[in-house]
Design an enzyme around this catalytic site. Structure first.
Site, mmCIF file in Angstrom:
data_model
loop_
_atom_site.group_PDB
_atom_site.id
_atom_site.type_symbol
_atom_site.label_atom_id
_atom_site.label_comp_id
_atom_site.label_asym_id
_atom_site.label_seq_id
_atom_site.Cartn_x
_atom_site.Cartn_y
_atom_site.Cartn_z
ATOM 1 N N ASP B 99 38.793 46.943 45.118
ATOM 2 C CA ASP B 99 37.506 46.325 45.387
ATOM 3 C C ASP B 99 37.669 44.823 45.218
ATOM 4 O O ASP B 99 38.151 44.375 44.174
ATOM 5 C CB ASP B 99 36.474 46.878 44.376
ATOM 6 N N ASP B 101 35.397 41.542 45.305
ATOM 7 C CA ASP B 101 34.025 41.056 45.349
ATOM 8 C C ASP B 101 34.034 39.546 45.293
ATOM 9 O O ASP B 101 34.742 38.981 44.473
ATOM 10 C CB ASP B 101 33.268 41.562 44.114
ATOM 11 N N ASP B 322 39.240 43.788 41.590
ATOM 12 C CA ASP B 322 38.534 44.158 40.370
ATOM 13 C C ASP B 322 39.365 45.229 39.654
ATOM 14 O O ASP B 322 39.508 46.342 40.161
ATOM 15 C CB ASP B 322 37.145 44.707 40.734
#
Lengths: 356, 420
Positions: B99, B101, B322
Site C-alpha cells: 500500500d 499512500d 506502508d
C-alpha cells in the site's frame, strides 16, 4: 535433481532425506519388533542420540562401521522424543540434529551434494554457480526459501536488504548455504517430532524413555539452579519478564523485542553476560558467537557502548508482551522500576509486599 | 427527482446503489474467490460487517446491491472457513500486498490543501478556529486527505520504484502483479503468486525492510574494509550492478548531480569542507562509481565521506510502502472496481504498461454523466476529469456529477439537487 545416489554412509549422515526415509520404509519394521535382540544396538544408539542432545546440545557421529544402526537409530530417537512429548526436549533435539547436519554439510567437498540434498529433501529452488576466481558466491537460492529460514537469524549480514538479490534469487557462499540448510533441518526434525502419532510402546522401550525423562528433569533442574542468576531476586521479576524467561527455558522462539527486553532486563539487574550467553546457547541458539555479540552489545560492551534498558511498559503492551499486570505495575512505567520497587517491598517483609 | 433536496448521505448511497446495479463488469477478478473473507462498511453505521464468504462474483454482487456499502473489502488471505471467527478461520496463505499512500510521503503541497472533518457535526473545514471546528466548536477534528495531483503523482513514482524492485530483484512476472488506484490517496499492489502465499510475518518484514532500506549496511554492498585502502573501495558498487548495489551507485549519482553545496553541507556528518571537497571532485567520484568501481581513488574524499554519500543516496532509492499493510497476513483490502466512500471514485486496476500515463483523477471517475447542484461549506481547489474546481466557501454551485459527489463524500457540501 532426482538422480541422487546416496551411499549408506550418506544416508547415515543425512537421515532426514527422502532416500533415507525410503530405505527405512523398505525395512518394514513394526514397533513390537524393536524388542528383538537384533535391534538392541539401534535402540542403544537412539537413546544415546537423545542423551547427546540433552547433555552436549549436539548429536555426534556414531559408529563409522555400522551405518545401518546409525540410520535406524534416527527414527527410533524421534519416536522416543515424540512419546515423551516435552516442548523443551523436542526443540533441543531438533537443534542438536541440525548442528550435526551442519558439520557434515560443511565438510562436503562437492558443491552439488548440498544442492541435491536441499532439492530432494526440502524442495529448495537453488542453483550452483560456476566457480571462477573472483567469485564470492557459490549458490543462488530462491528468496522464499531463503526467507523461510533466514528471517529467524537475527543479524545484519542475514538481513535480505544486505544481500545480493537478483531476479528472485539470493546469492550465498557455501557456508551460508549450509547454515540455512541446517535451519531447515531443525524445522523439519521438530515438525517430524510434533506430528508423530501417539503409539503404545513395549515395556523395554518404556524403560529407556524413563531414563531419558530422568536426564531431562536433571538437566532442567540444573539449568534453573545453576544457570539462573541466583544473586538476583527472581521473585521480584515482573510477570512479563518471568514469562519471557520461561519461554526461553522451554526453548520457545522469542520475538526480537521479547529477546531484547529479557536480555536488557537481566543485564541491568546484575546477571553477567557470561551467564546469559550460557543460558541462551544451551536452550535455543545455534551460533554462540552471534549470541555473544548481541548480548554484549545490549550490555554496552560492544558497539556504541550504551547499556540498554528494557522498553517501557507501553511499548511492551503494544507488542503483546504484557500478559498480566499486577498492583505494582500500576505504579511504574518500566520493568526495571518494577524490579526495584518489588525488591524493596520483599526485603521489607512479606506482609508489606502483600499489602502493596 | 426535480427539485427534491436530499441529504448528502442519502444521495451518495442512492448513486452508489445505481452504480453497483448497473455496472456490468464482474465486480472483481479475485482468485480463489471462495477462500476469501469479505468485509463492508455501511453508510449508516460505523461498524464493519465482516467474516462474510461468497460462492462467487454473482453472489457478492447480489449482496453488495442489497446493502450498498460505503466501502467494500476482501482479504488478501485465504482461509479454510472464511466465515468463521478469526481464530477458527484456518489460515491457508496470503497474497503479498503493498500500500502506498500519499500521506506517508513528504509532499511540498501538504499545507496547501489541509482539510479536516469534524467528528461531531460531520462538516469539513479548511481552517479550524484555534484547532476547533468552525461550525460547532468541537475539538474533535480529524485530518483528511484532499485529492491532489502532486501528491498522487508522488505516490505513483513510489509505485514505479516498487514495481522495479518486484521485477528486477524479486523476479516476479508482470502478469503476477496487479496494481490498483485505491480511489482515494494512493495505490495498492497485489502479488498473486503461489510461492509467496506461505510467507510468514517475519519473512514479510524482511521484504518490507528491503524495500524501505531498513537495516541497510553499505559494508555488505561493496564499500567494505579490506587491508589495503585502495582495495577497500575498489570493489565498490557500480551503476551496472544489480540489486541494492546498483541502487546505491545510482543513489550517489542522483545525489551528487542534484545537490547544491548547501544541501551537501546539511547532510548529517558533513562539514563545510567535506561538502566543498565533494563538489570539487564530483566528476571524479561519479566516474569511479559509474565505470571502474574505483571509489577509493579520489584524493580528499575518504571512506567516511563516501559512506555518508552512499547512505543518503540510498534513501531516495527506497519505495515508501506502508509496512503494516504488507506485514499483516490477515489484511482486508479494497475490492477492485468497488467505490470509495470518501471520494465516490472507483478502485481501478491499471494495466502494467499504462501505469506511467495513468491519470487517477480521470480514470477513476465512476459517475461521468449528469450534473449536481450542491451547497458547499468549504473546499480547497481540486481537479477531476479535465476541469479544476474551487476553492469554494459558503456558496451554492452546479458541478459535474462526479465533482458534486466528491464534495458530498468529503462532507464539504450538502443539499444535493439534480438541476432542472
Amino acid at each position: 535433481m532426482t538422480s541422487m545416489l546416496l551411499s549408506p554412509p550418506d544416508l547415515a549422515k543425512y537421515p532426514f532425506t527422502k532416500e533415507s526415509r525410503d530405505y527405512i520404509k523398505g525395512l518394514d519394521l513394526k514397533v513390537d519388533e524393536l524388542v528383538d535382540p537384533d535391534f538392541v544396538e539401534a535402540l542403544n544408539r537412539a537413546e544415546q542420540r537423545v542423551q547427546e542432545a540433552l547433555r552436549g546440545g549436539e548429536v555426534k557421529w556414531g559408529s563409522e562401521r555400522y551405518y545401518e544402526i546409525e540410520i535406524l537409530s534416527y527414527p527410533i530417537a524421534i519416536m522416543l522424543v515424540a512419546s515423551i512429548d516435552d516442548d523443551f526436549l523436542g526443540r533441543r533435539y531438533a537443534l542438536a540434529e541440525a548442528k550435526r547436519a551442519y558439520s557434515f554439510f560443511r565438510e562436503e567437498r562437492d558443491s552439488k551434494r548440498l544442492l541435491e540434498i536441499a532439492g530432494s529433501a526440502f524442495d529448495w529452488r537453488a542453483e550452483g554457480l560456476a566457480s571462477n576466481a573472483n567469485q564470492s558466491y557459490d549458490y543462488a537460492l530462491h528468496f522464499v526459501d531463503y526467507l523461510r529460514n533466514a528471517s529467524k537469524i537475527r543479524s545484519d549480514p542475514w538481513k535480505l536488504v544486505n544481500r545480493l538479490v537478483i531476479n528472485g534469487m539470493v546469492f550465498l557462499n557455501k557456508d551460508e548455504f549450509a547454515r540455512l540448510l541446517s535451519e531447515e533441518v531443525q524445522k523439519h526434525v521438530h515438525s517430524t517430532i510434533t506430528s508423530s502419532p501417539k503409539i503404545n510402546l513395549p515395556p523395554l522401550i518404556l524403560q529407556r524413555i524413563a531414563r531419558i525423562t530422568q536426564i531431562l528433569a536433571e538437566r532442567r533442574e540444573k539449568m534453573r539452579v545453576e544457570e539462573l542468576p541466583e544473586k538476583t531476586m527472581i521473585t521480584a521479576y515482573p510477570s512479563c519478564i518471568k514469562r519471557l524467561y520461561d519461554a526461553l527455558l522451554t526453548g520457545r522462539h522469542l520475538s526480537h523485542i521479547g529477546r531484547f527486553s529479557l536480555t536488557s532486563f537481566l543485564v541491568n539487574v546484575g546477571v553477567s553476560t557470561e551467564e546469559l550467553i550460557r543460558v541462551y546457547t544451551s536452550v535455543s541458539d545455534f551460533d554462540e558467537r552471534l549470541t555473544r555479540y548481541q548480548t554484549e552489545h545490549i550490555a554496552g560492551k560492544k558497539g556504541s557502548g550504551i547499556k540498554y534498558i528494557p522498553p517501557n511498559c507501553d511499548t511492551l503492551k503494544t507488542h503483546g508482551l504484557c500478559p498480566e499486570p499486577d498492583e505494582v505495575c500500576r505504579t511504574i512505567r518500566n520493568p526495571l522500576s518494577y524490579y526495584r520497587t518489588k525488591a524493596r517491598l520483599i526485603s521489607r517483609g512479606n506482609t508489606d509486599a502483600e499489602r502493596a | 427527482m426535480l427539485n427534491v433536496r436530499e441529504t448528502g448521505v442519502n444521495f451518495i448511497e442512492r448513486k452508489f446503489a445505481e452504480y453497483y446495479a448497473e455496472t456490468l463488469e464482474p465486480i472483481s477478478p479475485i482468485s480463489s474467490f471462495t477462500q476469501r473473507e469479505f468485509g463492508f462498511i455501511p453508510f449508516t453505521e460505523k461498524i464493519m460487517i465482516r467474516h462474510r464468504g461468497f460462492t462467487g462474483p454473482e453472489e457478492l454482487k447480489t449482496f453488495i446491491t442489497s446493502i450498498t456499502p460505503a466501502h467494500a473489502y476482501y482479504s488478501a488471505a485465504y482461509y479454510k472457513n472464511p466465515e468463521a471467527p478469526m481464530a477458527k478461520k484456518g489460515w491457508l496463505g496470503s497474497d503479498l500486498i503493498f500500500d502506498i499512500d500519499s500521506d506517508h510521503i513528504q509532499t511540498p503541497c501538504n499545507n496547501e490543501h489541509d482539510y479536516w472533518i469534524c467528528a461531531d457535526c460531520n462538516i469539513g473545514t479548511t481552517r479550524p478556529l484555534q484547532g476547533n471546528c468552525p461550525s460547532c466548536g468541537s475539538g474533535k477534528l480529524r485530518s483528511e486527505f484532499w485529492l491532489c495531483e502532486t501528491c498522487l503523482e508522488l505516490a505513483k513514482a513510489e509505485i514505479l520504484k516498487l514495481l522495479d524492485f518486484l521485477i528486477a530483484d524479486f523476479g516476479f512476472q508482470q502478469r503476477e502483479i496487479v496494481t490498483c488506484f485505491s480511489g482515494h490517496r494512493g495505490y495498492h499492489v497485489h502479488v498473486d503468486e503461489e510461492e509467496v502465499k506461505s510467507l510468514d510475518q517475519a519473512a514479510r518484514k524482511e521484504i518490507v525492510d528491503y524495500l524501505l532500506g531498513t537495516g541497510l549496511n553499505i559494508e555488505f554492498h561493496g564499500l567494505k574494509k579490506t587491508n589495503r585502502t585502495a582495495e577497500w573501495l575498489s570493489m565498490g558498487p557500480t551503476l551496472s550492478d544489480s540489486g541494492w548495489r546498483g541502487r546505491i551507485a545510482k543513489g550517489v549519482y542522483d545525489l551528487l548531480l542534484s545537490s547544491t553545496l548547501q544541501q551537501l553541507e546539511d547532510l548529517e556528518g558533513f562539514t563545510k569542507n567535506t561538502a566543498k571537497r565533494v563538489i570539487k571532485n564530483r566528476d571524479r567520484i561519479l566516474e569511479g562509481g559509474g565505470k571502474s568501481a574505483s571509489w577509493g581513488l579520489v584524493k580528499g574524499v575518504g571512506p567516511k565521506t563516501l559512506k555518508i554519500l552512499a547512505m543518503n543516496g540510498a534513501k531516495k532509492q527506497t519505495s515508501i510502502i506502508d509496512p503494516v499493510v504488507t506485514m499483516d497476513i490477515h489484511r482486508l483490502i479494497r475490492i477492485p472496481h468497488s467505490l470509495h466512500g470518501k471520494t465516490g471514485l472507483k478502485v481501478v486496476t491499471i494495466p502494467f504498461n499504462s501505469l506511467e500515463k495513468f491519470d487517477p483523477l480521470k480514470e477513476a471517475v465512476a459517475f461521468p454523466e449528469g450534473r449536481l447542484d450542491v451547497s458547499v461549506t468549504e473546499a480547497p481547489a481540486f481537479r477531476l476529469g479535465n476541469e479544476v474546481f474551487g476553492p469554494y466557501r459558503h456558496e451554492r454551485v452546479e458541478l459535474p456529477m462526479a465533482a458534486g459527489i466528491y464534495l458530498l463524500c468529503k462532507r464539504a457540501a450538502k443539499d444535493a439537487r439534480i438541476p432542472s
